[in-house]
Structure formats: structure tokens, C-alpha cells
Design a protein around this motif. Sequence first.
Motif, PDB file in Angstrom:
ATOM      1  N   PRO A   2       0.859  -1.173  -0.004  1.00  0.00           N
ATOM      2  CA  PRO A   2       0.063   0.079   0.025  1.00  0.00           C
ATOM      3  C   PRO A   2       0.896   1.085  -0.044  1.00  0.00           C
ATOM      4  N   PRO A   3       0.609   2.328  -0.743  1.00  0.00           N
ATOM      5  CA  PRO A   3       1.262   3.446  -0.967  1.00  0.00           C
ATOM      6  C   PRO A   3       1.183   4.455   0.173  1.00  0.00           C
ATOM      7  N   ASP A   4       2.157   5.296   0.245  1.00  0.00           N
ATOM      8  CA  ASP A   4       1.726   6.567   1.261  1.00  0.00           C
ATOM      9  C   ASP A   4       0.842   7.098   0.604  1.00  0.00           C
ATOM     10  N   PRO A   5      -0.378   7.544   1.281  1.00  0.00           N
ATOM     11  CA  PRO A   5      -1.510   7.833   0.393  1.00  0.00           C
ATOM     12  C   PRO A   5      -1.436   9.378   0.415  1.00  0.00           C
ATOM     13  N   ASN A   9       0.343  11.863  -0.897  1.00  0.00           N
ATOM     14  CA  ASN A   9       0.608  12.402  -2.113  1.00  0.00           C
ATOM     15  C   ASN A   9       0.188  11.833  -3.621  1.00  0.00           C
ATOM     16  N   ALA A  10      -0.728  10.477  -3.430  1.00  0.00           N
ATOM     17  CA  ALA A  10      -1.175  10.041  -4.487  1.00  0.00           C
ATOM     18  C   ALA A  10      -2.539   9.764  -4.307  1.00  0.00           C
ATOM     19  N   LEU A  11      -3.181  10.258  -5.736  1.00  0.00           N
ATOM     20  CA  LEU A  11      -4.647  10.072  -5.697  1.00  0.00           C
ATOM     21  C   LEU A  11      -4.920   8.466  -6.015  1.00  0.00           C
ATOM     22  N   ILE A  12      -5.553   7.704  -5.118  1.00  0.00           N
ATOM     23  CA  ILE A  12      -5.822   6.448  -5.397  1.00  0.00           C
ATOM     24  C   ILE A  12      -6.905   6.111  -6.139  1.00  0.00           C
ATOM     25  N   VAL A  13      -6.775   5.395  -7.249  1.00  0.00           N
ATOM     26  CA  VAL A  13      -7.932   5.237  -8.322  1.00  0.00           C
ATOM     27  C   VAL A  13      -8.283   3.740  -8.462  1.00  0.00           C
ATOM     28  N   ARG A  18      -9.681  -0.788   5.278  1.00  0.00           N
ATOM     29  CA  ARG A  18      -8.659  -1.685   6.001  1.00  0.00           C
ATOM     30  C   ARG A  18      -7.054  -1.414   5.736  1.00  0.00           C
ATOM     31  N   LEU A  19      -6.737  -1.081   4.321  1.00  0.00           N
ATOM     32  CA  LEU A  19      -5.446  -1.199   3.797  1.00  0.00           C
ATOM     33  C   LEU A  19      -4.959   0.128   3.653  1.00  0.00           C
ATOM     34  N   VAL A  20      -5.589   1.214   3.361  1.00  0.00           N
ATOM     35  CA  VAL A  20      -4.889   2.500   3.285  1.00  0.00           C
ATOM     36  C   VAL A  20      -5.685   3.558   4.394  1.00  0.00           C
ATOM     37  N   ASP A  21      -4.905   4.757   4.451  1.00  0.00           N
ATOM     38  CA  ASP A  21      -5.719   5.504   5.390  1.00  0.00           C
ATOM     39  C   ASP A  21      -6.084   6.836   4.417  1.00  0.00           C
ATOM     40  N   ALA A  22      -7.217   6.643   4.006  1.00  0.00           N
ATOM     41  CA  ALA A  22      -7.591   7.596   3.007  1.00  0.00           C
ATOM     42  C   ALA A  22      -8.966   7.662   3.088  1.00  0.00           C
TER      43      ALA A  22
END
Length: 252
Positions: A58-61, A63-67, A81-85
Motif C-alpha cells: 500500500p502506498p503512502d497515500p 501524495n497519491a490519488l488512489i484510483v 482496512r489497507l490505506v489511510d484515505a
Amino acid sequence: MAAFRCMRAILALAILLALACPWICMPAGSRLRRTLPVAGWRVLLAGFGIRIRCHGSPPDPANALIVANHVSWTDIVVLGRLVDAGFVAKAEVANWPVIGPLARRYGCLFIARESRAAAHRTATEMNAYRAGSGLVLFAEGTTGDGDGVLPFHSSLFVTGARWPRIQPVTLAYARADGSPLSPQERRRVAWIGDDALLTHAMALAAAGGVTVDVWFEESFTAQNRKQAAEESRRLIADRLAQAQAATLKRAA
């Protein structure tokens, strides 16, 4: 067994609501801001028999827009569950009892897709989204049955300094044992059209659970909204086709 699975799911929902009460009253800077939602997502996944297989990190959210492609309400639980977004959600969700206030507290943004002015306002809000937190966009603008990827709406994308990179994420559902879903089973997982949320959730729980594969694809720098939409859709569609081919090969 179906009755037991439904009771287990109802218990998970009750626990989630119980965790929501202290969480919604928590100060914004609390160290438990992320801990309690993750605990709730874990309980909900276990209650509905949803197993995650994560591919990639999972990325550092921030600075990345998760699509991501969009199949069901369970996508939100899995990615939560996987990302703080937070999530970009349809405007109707804001008015839902209980869920609407919780979604706002969670950091969701709401878009009225039929209004160009509202879409522009949402883009402004996305660019001003709180630093250090990510944002998930379901760029199809609706759910599908998971067998393919619908066109991505470039108007939903934002690019620039706040979101310098696009992080595509592919979601693919299978049976609890990892074997491919039949068309009827895919429809049971997918939350489409006028499906009642609670009815759909209980039917999914009674069916005995699913496995969801989550691929974090390689992120890329967006040149513009159109290129961001086309490239992220291509990466997700390619991965979904590969995953389906591999699952069918294992089943054979």
C-alpha cells in the motif's frame, strides 16, 4: 449455516456501530483516529467472511490519488482496512442515516455528477484535501459486476501539486477458496443499481464469504486528467484480465 453467517454479520455491524460512537466524538488529532476505524474494518471483514490477498505494498497515500475499479460496498471496507484515505462518494450518501455523518467524519467528499458546478466544487475540495491523508476515487462513477472495467470519467480526476501521482488499485473477487465466481455469484457480490444495502449485505453474508485480491499497481505522474483516466483504466483492466485468466487456469 446461512442463518449463523447472517447472525455473525449482524454482530459485526453492531460492533462497528459501537466503535463508531467514541470515534465520531474523538478529537481530530487523536492518535486513535486511524486505530478505531481499522478495528471496525477488521471486524466487518471477519463478520462477512471477506478475506484479503494483498499484492504489492500500500502506498503512502498523502501524495497519491488512489484510483480503483468499483464492484461493491465491500470495496470501501477492503480499501479502508489497507490505506489511510477518505473516499469520493456520490452525493446521496451524505443524506443516508448514520452512514452519512460517519462518512463526513471519515473524510469523504461528496459529488453530484449531474451538476457541472458541483463537480467543479468537488475538484476544488479534492485539491484542498487535508495534508497527510489520501483519497480514493472510484473513477467508473458506478459499480459493475467485476467481470470488466467500465470507462473512467476524466472529469472526476484532479492533477497538480496536491496529487502529483496517480495510484491505480485493482480489486478482483473470487470464491472463499480462491476459485472463480460464476456469473450468478458475481452478481451476488456486486452492489448494482437499486439493490437495497441491507438486503444485499445479508445475502452476501449468507453465501459463505469471498476472497478479494488487491493489486497496488505502479503509480505514475499524471500529465492531465484525460491521460490519468486512460492510463489508470488500462493498468486496472490489464491486471483484471490477467487475474481472471490465472484463476481460470488454476480451476482447470
